[in-house]
Design a protein around this motif. Structure first.
Motif, mmCIF file in Angstrom:
data_model
loop_
_atom_site.group_PDB
_atom_site.id
_atom_site.type_symbol
_atom_site.label_atom_id
_atom_site.label_comp_id
_atom_site.label_asym_id
_atom_site.label_seq_id
_atom_site.Cartn_x
_atom_site.Cartn_y
_atom_site.Cartn_z
ATOM 1 N N VAL A 62 39.126 3.727 50.399
ATOM 2 C CA VAL A 62 37.826 3.067 50.304
ATOM 3 C C VAL A 62 37.924 1.971 49.252
ATOM 4 O O VAL A 62 38.348 2.221 48.114
ATOM 5 C CB VAL A 62 36.717 4.061 49.917
ATOM 6 C CG1 VAL A 62 35.389 3.326 49.736
ATOM 7 C CG2 VAL A 62 36.579 5.147 50.979
ATOM 8 N N TYR A 63 37.538 0.741 49.646
ATOM 9 C CA TYR A 63 37.503 -0.387 48.725
ATOM 10 C C TYR A 63 36.063 -0.849 48.558
ATOM 11 O O TYR A 63 35.373 -1.115 49.549
ATOM 12 C CB TYR A 63 38.304 -1.571 49.277
ATOM 13 C CG TYR A 63 39.748 -1.276 49.605
ATOM 14 C CD1 TYR A 63 40.735 -1.445 48.655
ATOM 15 C CD2 TYR A 63 40.115 -0.855 50.882
ATOM 16 C CE1 TYR A 63 42.069 -1.198 48.958
ATOM 17 C CE2 TYR A 63 41.438 -0.599 51.194
ATOM 18 C CZ TYR A 63 42.407 -0.780 50.226
ATOM 19 O OH TYR A 63 43.719 -0.523 50.534
ATOM 20 N N PRO A 64 35.544 -0.981 47.323
ATOM 21 C CA PRO A 64 34.210 -1.567 47.146
ATOM 22 C C PRO A 64 34.227 -3.038 47.534
ATOM 23 O O PRO A 64 35.228 -3.736 47.295
ATOM 24 C CB PRO A 64 33.937 -1.380 45.650
ATOM 25 C CG PRO A 64 35.276 -1.198 45.017
ATOM 26 C CD PRO A 64 36.154 -0.553 46.049
ATOM 27 N N ALA A 65 33.161 -3.499 48.168
ATOM 28 C CA ALA A 65 33.059 -4.913 48.495
ATOM 29 C C ALA A 65 32.974 -5.729 47.210
ATOM 30 O O ALA A 65 32.616 -5.208 46.142
ATOM 31 C CB ALA A 65 31.834 -5.161 49.374
ATOM 32 N N PHE A 66 33.280 -7.013 47.329
ATOM 33 C CA PHE A 66 33.358 -7.858 46.131
ATOM 34 C C PHE A 66 32.064 -7.816 45.317
ATOM 35 O O PHE A 66 32.079 -7.703 44.096
ATOM 36 C CB PHE A 66 33.672 -9.306 46.533
ATOM 37 C CG PHE A 66 33.808 -10.227 45.353
ATOM 38 C CD1 PHE A 66 34.953 -10.213 44.569
ATOM 39 C CD2 PHE A 66 32.781 -11.105 45.017
ATOM 40 C CE1 PHE A 66 35.079 -11.056 43.472
ATOM 41 C CE2 PHE A 66 32.911 -11.953 43.928
ATOM 42 C CZ PHE A 66 34.061 -11.933 43.152
ATOM 43 N N GLY A 67 30.926 -7.874 45.987
ATOM 44 C CA GLY A 67 29.645 -7.882 45.288
ATOM 45 C C GLY A 67 29.277 -6.564 44.658
ATOM 46 O O GLY A 67 28.348 -6.486 43.847
ATOM 47 N N GLY A 216 38.935 -0.117 41.555
ATOM 48 C CA GLY A 216 39.321 -1.056 42.608
ATOM 49 C C GLY A 216 39.403 -0.425 43.983
ATOM 50 O O GLY A 216 39.128 -1.067 44.999
ATOM 51 N N ALA A 217 39.788 0.844 44.055
ATOM 52 C CA ALA A 217 39.903 1.540 45.344
ATOM 53 C C ALA A 217 40.020 3.036 45.092
ATOM 54 O O ALA A 217 40.388 3.468 43.999
ATOM 55 C CB ALA A 217 41.116 1.039 46.115
ATOM 56 N N TYR A 218 39.687 3.801 46.122
ATOM 57 C CA TYR A 218 39.847 5.256 46.080
ATOM 58 C C TYR A 218 40.723 5.668 47.254
ATOM 59 O O TYR A 218 40.454 5.299 48.395
ATOM 60 C CB TYR A 218 38.496 5.973 46.200
ATOM 61 C CG TYR A 218 37.485 5.624 45.147
ATOM 62 C CD1 TYR A 218 37.381 6.363 43.969
ATOM 63 C CD2 TYR A 218 36.622 4.553 45.325
ATOM 64 C CE1 TYR A 218 36.445 6.043 42.997
ATOM 65 C CE2 TYR A 218 35.689 4.217 44.365
ATOM 66 C CZ TYR A 218 35.592 4.958 43.203
ATOM 67 O OH TYR A 218 34.664 4.633 42.249
ATOM 68 N N VAL A 219 41.762 6.414 46.951
ATOM 69 C CA VAL A 219 42.582 6.994 48.009
ATOM 70 C C VAL A 219 42.150 8.448 48.168
ATOM 71 O O VAL A 219 42.241 9.234 47.227
ATOM 72 C CB VAL A 219 44.084 6.915 47.661
ATOM 73 C CG1 VAL A 219 44.914 7.590 48.755
ATOM 74 C CG2 VAL A 219 44.512 5.460 47.497
ATOM 75 N N ASP A 246 27.650 -3.194 54.207
ATOM 76 C CA ASP A 246 28.411 -4.329 53.678
ATOM 77 C C ASP A 246 28.895 -4.082 52.250
ATOM 78 O O ASP A 246 29.462 -4.980 51.629
ATOM 79 C CB ASP A 246 27.550 -5.604 53.696
ATOM 80 C CG ASP A 246 27.160 -6.014 55.110
ATOM 81 O OD1 ASP A 246 27.966 -5.770 56.026
ATOM 82 O OD2 ASP A 246 26.063 -6.556 55.289
ATOM 83 N N GLY A 247 28.670 -2.879 51.735
ATOM 84 C CA GLY A 247 28.997 -2.614 50.346
ATOM 85 C C GLY A 247 30.399 -2.071 50.114
ATOM 86 O O GLY A 247 30.793 -1.848 48.972
ATOM 87 N N TYR A 248 31.162 -1.859 51.167
ATOM 88 C CA TYR A 248 32.490 -1.257 51.022
ATOM 89 C C TYR A 248 33.339 -1.564 52.247
ATOM 90 O O TYR A 248 32.836 -2.027 53.279
ATOM 91 C CB TYR A 248 32.365 0.262 50.877
ATOM 92 C CG TYR A 248 31.902 0.939 52.156
ATOM 93 C CD1 TYR A 248 32.818 1.488 53.050
ATOM 94 C CD2 TYR A 248 30.557 0.987 52.499
ATOM 95 C CE1 TYR A 248 32.410 2.065 54.236
ATOM 96 C CE2 TYR A 248 30.135 1.552 53.679
ATOM 97 C CZ TYR A 248 31.062 2.097 54.547
ATOM 98 O OH TYR A 248 30.639 2.658 55.736
#
Length: 393
Positions: A62-67, A216-219, A246-248
């Protein structure tokens, strides 16, 4: 009786070799095409799945979106929330990544620096050419230790061991890290080139390399007994409710593997259905040779009937001949299709997975074609009047 009919069939084929070869050609091409297409499709699907599975089919990232990186939602504690609210997750590994210059006393290169927990290496099934992954104590104490990807180790230490040596990692200033392990070459996945990466403890990254407002990310590692796609769907529902669609961004190798298998399977089945049309064309050739055979052997049929052969015996003889032709063509077609599959998979550098189901399917359809197109000539032969047959010229 069956063995006798098969002997008669081979005798008839030897009597008209060119005509038999041309009739067999359609069956051979049809069966060969079906076998080759299904086998190549199956090999492609399995090779793609094997390539994707390098990153672990039981992993979700999981990656958070830039905003969303500054909202305070995606924190280290958020990993605990995911584990609590989503059933089937065994482990949540936060990671932060950026690029930096890495050098020793003689060599210098650009590499990806990733801050992770000590369980990261085990979760991703890393294999080591030297040393091992750093420990939980290294992370707790924020030690400046590093695990090198294979390409980084080869570039910085081309002539000797990297284990125990020191490398300098540049961010705003150079910091020295001791090498505790070197990872064996591993295909890239999760948008990370492992060979060109270095891994340092998560807390060390956060305090000594680069402070981040969010993770930055969750594995996510899925527990045994749970379906990765179903778990990733649950994570998706949770994140949709929490930060919106749109948040991730979510990446699941299992989903990619399933999609690749479905696409290649559908495409292969479609092409195989088209290839099977040539089997029908081959069947028409079988009917043609059988009708010619009936015409040429009319007097023989008349003699057999005069000697007491029943219509069923005559019918069985000609159907046996048609089946013999198609079975022979099917065997040759399977050999042709397997050979083509071997050549194509070698050229594409895929692992060959012979589709035995395609052998059965193609042979079964071939035999059906033989019976279907051989039935009419056999019925025609069985209904011949013995007297007219004996007088036929």
């Amino acid at each position: 009786m069956i063995i006798e009919n098969i002997k008669l069939a081979f005798g008839a084929m030897r009597g008209s070799k060119l005509r038999t070869a041309l009739s067999l050609l359609g069956i051979v091409i049809g069966v060969g095409s079906v076998v080759a297409i299904l086998t190549i499709g199956d090999s492609a699907a399995k090779s793609i799945t094997e390539s994707i599975s390098v990153g672990g089919l039981d992993m979700v990232t999981v990656y958070p979106a830039f905003g969303q990186r500054t909202t305070g939602t995606f924190t280290e504690e958020f990993g605990d929330t995911i584990m609590r609210d989503v059933e089937g997750i065994e482990l949540v590994l936060p990671q932060n990544t950026s690029s930096a210059q890495v050098r020793n006393s003689k060599q210098n290169m650009s590499a990806t620096v990733t801050g992770v927990l000590s369980s990261y290496g085990e979760a991703l099934n890393f294999v080591y050419t030297e040393g091992e992954f750093f420990s939980s104590l290294d992370n707790i104490n924020r030690r400046q230790v590093v695990v090198l990807g294979s390409a980084v180790a080869e570039e910085l230490f081309p002539e000797g061991t990297a284990l125990g040596k020191y490398v300098s990692v540049f961010r705003n200033q150079a910091k020295s890290y001791q090498v505790v392990g070197v990872i064996e070459s591993k295909d890239a996945t999760f948008n990370i080139s492992y060979d060109k990466s270095i891994f340092i403890p998560y807390n060390t990254y956060d305090q000594r390399f680069r402070k981040n407002a969010s993770v930055g990310a969750y594995v996510l590692k899925v527990a045994d007994g749970y379906d990765t796609i179903e778990v990733s769907d649950k994570v998706t529902e949770m994140l949709d409710d929490l930060v919106g669609t749109d948040g991730y961004n979510l990446f699941s190798p299992a989903s990619l593997a399933e999609m690749a298998t479905q696409i290649t399977g559908t495409f292969s089945a479609f092409l195989a259905a088209i290839a099977a049309i040539s089997l029908l064309v081959g069947g028409i050739g079988i009917m043609n040779i059988m009708l010619v055979s009936v015409a040429e052997r009319t007097k023989e049929i008349g003699i057999r009937k005069a000697l007491g052969a029943s219509p069923n015996v005559i019918r069985g003889q000609f159907i046996s001949e048609a089946l013999t032709l198609t079975v022979l063509g099917g065997i040759l077609g399977i050999l042709l299709g397997s050979g083509l599959s071997f050549v194509v998979t070698n050229l594409m550098k895929w692992s060959l997975h012979l589709s035995y189901a395609s052998f059965i399917l193609a042979m079964g359809f071939s035999m059906f074609v033989g019976v279907f197109f051989g039935w009419y000539p056999a019925m025609k032969a069985s209904k011949l009047d013995p007297i007219e047959a004996l007088n036929y010229e």
